[in-house]
Write a protein that holds these residues in place. Sequence first.
Motif, PDB file in Angstrom:
ATOM      1  N   LEU A 271      20.846  33.177  30.734  1.00 59.88           N
ATOM      2  CA  LEU A 271      22.207  33.432  30.394  1.00 59.88           C
ATOM      3  C   LEU A 271      22.319  33.881  28.861  1.00 59.88           C
ATOM      4  CD1 LEU A 271      25.296  33.101  31.095  1.00 59.88           C
ATOM      5  CD2 LEU A 271      25.148  30.840  30.054  1.00 59.88           C
TER       6      LEU A 271
ATOM      7  N   GLN B 232      25.911  36.341  40.502  1.00 57.85           N
ATOM      8  CA  GLN B 232      25.224  36.284  39.230  1.00 57.85           C
ATOM      9  C   GLN B 232      24.560  35.066  39.099  1.00 57.85           C
ATOM     10  OE1 GLN B 232      24.932  38.652  36.532  1.00 57.85           O
ATOM     11  NE2 GLN B 232      23.444  37.066  36.335  1.00 57.85           N
TER      12      GLN B 232
ATOM     13  N   CYS C 222      36.035  34.203  33.108  1.00 54.11           N
ATOM     14  CA  CYS C 222      36.075  35.724  33.671  1.00 54.11           C
ATOM     15  C   CYS C 222      35.739  35.426  35.054  1.00 54.11           C
ATOM     16  CB  CYS C 222      35.080  36.538  32.973  1.00 54.11           C
ATOM     17  SG  CYS C 222      35.304  38.217  33.127  1.00 54.11           S
TER      18      CYS C 222
ATOM     19  N   GLU D 262      32.651  31.929  28.523  1.00 53.62           N
ATOM     20  CA  GLU D 262      33.443  33.160  28.668  1.00 53.62           C
ATOM     21  C   GLU D 262      33.104  33.556  30.118  1.00 53.62           C
ATOM     22  OE1 GLU D 262      32.684  36.175  25.839  1.00 53.62           O
ATOM     23  OE2 GLU D 262      33.607  34.803  24.128  1.00 53.62           O
ATOM     24  N   CYS D 263      31.849  33.445  30.529  1.00 51.61           N
ATOM     25  CA  CYS D 263      31.370  33.778  31.876  1.00 51.61           C
ATOM     26  C   CYS D 263      32.094  33.207  32.967  1.00 51.61           C
ATOM     27  CB  CYS D 263      29.828  33.661  31.691  1.00 51.61           C
ATOM     28  SG  CYS D 263      28.866  35.078  31.022  1.00 51.61           S
TER      29      CYS D 263
ATOM     30  N   HIS E 167      28.520  31.180  27.677  1.00 55.57           N
ATOM     31  CA  HIS E 167      28.531  30.588  28.952  1.00 55.57           C
ATOM     32  C   HIS E 167      30.150  30.195  29.256  1.00 55.57           C
ATOM     33  CE1 HIS E 167      27.406  26.510  31.500  1.00 55.57           C
ATOM     34  NE2 HIS E 167      27.741  27.800  32.336  1.00 55.57           N
TER      35      HIS E 167
ATOM     36  N   TYR F 293      23.375  36.945  25.641  1.00 55.41           N
ATOM     37  CA  TYR F 293      24.437  37.863  25.453  1.00 55.41           C
ATOM     38  C   TYR F 293      23.946  39.441  25.543  1.00 55.41           C
ATOM     39  CZ  TYR F 293      22.384  36.867  20.712  1.00 55.41           C
ATOM     40  OH  TYR F 293      21.509  36.807  19.766  1.00 55.41           O
TER      41      TYR F 293
ATOM     42  N   MET G 122      29.183  32.516  40.504  1.00 56.50           N
ATOM     43  CA  MET G 122      28.506  32.325  39.308  1.00 56.50           C
ATOM     44  C   MET G 122      27.716  31.150  39.508  1.00 56.50           C
ATOM     45  SD  MET G 122      28.264  33.325  36.092  1.00 56.50           S
ATOM     46  CE  MET G 122      27.420  32.624  34.710  1.00 56.50           C
TER      47      MET G 122
ATOM     48  N   ILE H 190      26.256  40.526  31.040  1.00 54.17           N
ATOM     49  CA  ILE H 190      26.599  39.777  32.251  1.00 54.17           C
ATOM     50  C   ILE H 190      28.494  39.945  32.369  1.00 54.17           C
ATOM     51  CG2 ILE H 190      27.396  37.636  33.356  1.00 54.17           C
ATOM     52  CD1 ILE H 190      24.597  36.794  32.296  1.00 54.17           C
ATOM     53  N   LEU H 191      29.088  39.770  31.036  1.00 53.42           N
ATOM     54  CA  LEU H 191      30.484  40.190  31.173  1.00 53.42           C
ATOM     55  C   LEU H 191      30.836  41.392  31.354  1.00 53.42           C
ATOM     56  CD1 LEU H 191      31.335  37.950  28.077  1.00 53.42           C
ATOM     57  CD2 LEU H 191      32.114  37.590  30.149  1.00 53.42           C
TER      58      LEU H 191
END
Length: 596
Positions: free
Chosen positions: A370, A401, A423, A419-420, A417, A372, A441, A376-377
């Motif tokens: 995980l 994911q 989303c 934000e993922c 984390h 940035y 996820m 991923i986003l």
Amino acid sequence: MTQYGVLLLVLIFASLGLSAFAIFISISRYRRNHPRASALPGSGEDVATEAARKVLREFEKNGQSVDAALVTWSPDTLRKILADELPDAQVIVVSNREPYIHNETKDGGVELVVPASGLVSALEPITRACAGTWIAYGGGSADQTVVDRNDRVQVPPGHPSYTLRRVWLSDEEYQGYYLGFANEGLWPLCHIAFTRPIFRESDWEAYEAVNRKFADTVVAEARNERPIVLVQDYHFALLPRMIRERLPEAIVITFWHIPWPNSEVFSICPWRERILDGLLGSSIVGFHTQYHANNFTESVDRFMESRIERADAAISYGGQVTLVHSYPISIEWPVELLKALPNIEECRVRVRKRFRIPAGAKLCVGVERLDYTKGILDRFHALEELFIRHPEMVGKVVFLQVAAPSRGTLPAYKQLHEECLRCAEELNQRYGSDSYQPVVMVAEHHSQAAVYELYRAADICLVTSLHDGMNLVAKEFVASRDDEQGVLLLSTFAGASRELLEALIVNPYDAAMMSEAMLQALTMGPDEQRERMRRMREIVRDNNVYRWAGSMLLDAARLRKRGDLDRVTALYERPNAPTGDNVVSMFERKQAVGFR
């Protein structure tokens, strides 16, 4: 020059012949595979290269094809290089992460953990083949209970083939060196993912102190003054110089596993000159791509008093020459792990059942830490774009994911984390139903075996890094597909995109482009999949991790032989050298060139 001098030099040149030929073959293959590279290993007109040309001409005179002599890279190849080109050389690997972790269990036992790390998966088979010593930070809760009185443990368990030497760090050292300077400073500095680097004086002091501690350990583990030390990654930028100061005859090969930024970006670092000075203590500095090697050279040219030898891909600094080359890292081939896994169909059944994937849906997977930099986003945004542009695809694709938690105490990672998760939940609420969730996820660690099972079950693998050194997930996915099916979506900003040209290459910042590539992958027929996958598997097979390590070891052998030759020359060119009984002894000359 005396007759003994002439004889000795003849012997040296003869010994260089076969070695040089192996190097020349490696160079020739490199040139064919990298026609646009601007600085190639061994491109200088040195003794070894000329000797190799002579041997090559002899092969041609005898009607032998050069291709017949090309190397098949395997553990045996590495052992032969060490035995023939670097006899008695001790190989020492230095990394922050250890290949085996021992943790305490709830019932008081000890659990062995093999981290799912690209660096570990690449280096572990190398260290096994070389019977070397691996020095790493011991962070497992039971690490100290299983080592001997010298902080060593023999690994792998059950079939030990090398030594793991653990280094202990206090919480303060780990916080400053690893979480602080390495991962809040150097990591975002080198990855252009638009996260601001944070530099603190206290972190720098901890980084310097930990590098010194590892240098002490390398010296303690060295059996003589001429080891081959493989320094790994951005955690140890100061270590090569520290080793050089205490073991001047060591061959120090530093491999930088992440990108190197352009000199303007690098200038942000307050300790830029110290980092460059540390790395230039190396005999060789390696990068995944020529682009990153060029960026490093430009940084040295801008900030250090040095001479850049671009034709030879070398830097002269402080009376020492450092080679700066690209060595694309890879994985072992064949992958031993696959022998213990079920066939493709059974993997598909097991994975789909575990994650409740609908029978009619294609399975896309992403596997990484995980982080940035991994994009991923951006994959989530591309999936939504696919549903907007092609609403008929809703219900026909699931994105799984797997994101192993990493550096969770740092604010940037905590925010990512959250934000993922947010989303993924929004996508599931917008496009999902009681029987269908478009995003699964899974933020937890997986073993290498579990990861390969996911690869084998997937219809599509997404590797969409915003910036990356190589990214071995792409190569692992390709290696796992012995059925020659599956599609790889690969970021143009990952080093692997320079080799795996049959993947669908994408710009992860362009959600519309990514969505169209996903549609192409989802609708690609089995014949086209097979054609693309077959070619990629050939590349991963031929350019495997043993070739990566072997190329560096051959360059190390060339440097060592050149250094030995220089020492011999210096002995014969001494001004006012005495004659008769006081002349330099034959024994001294033999010692200078490493004759036994």
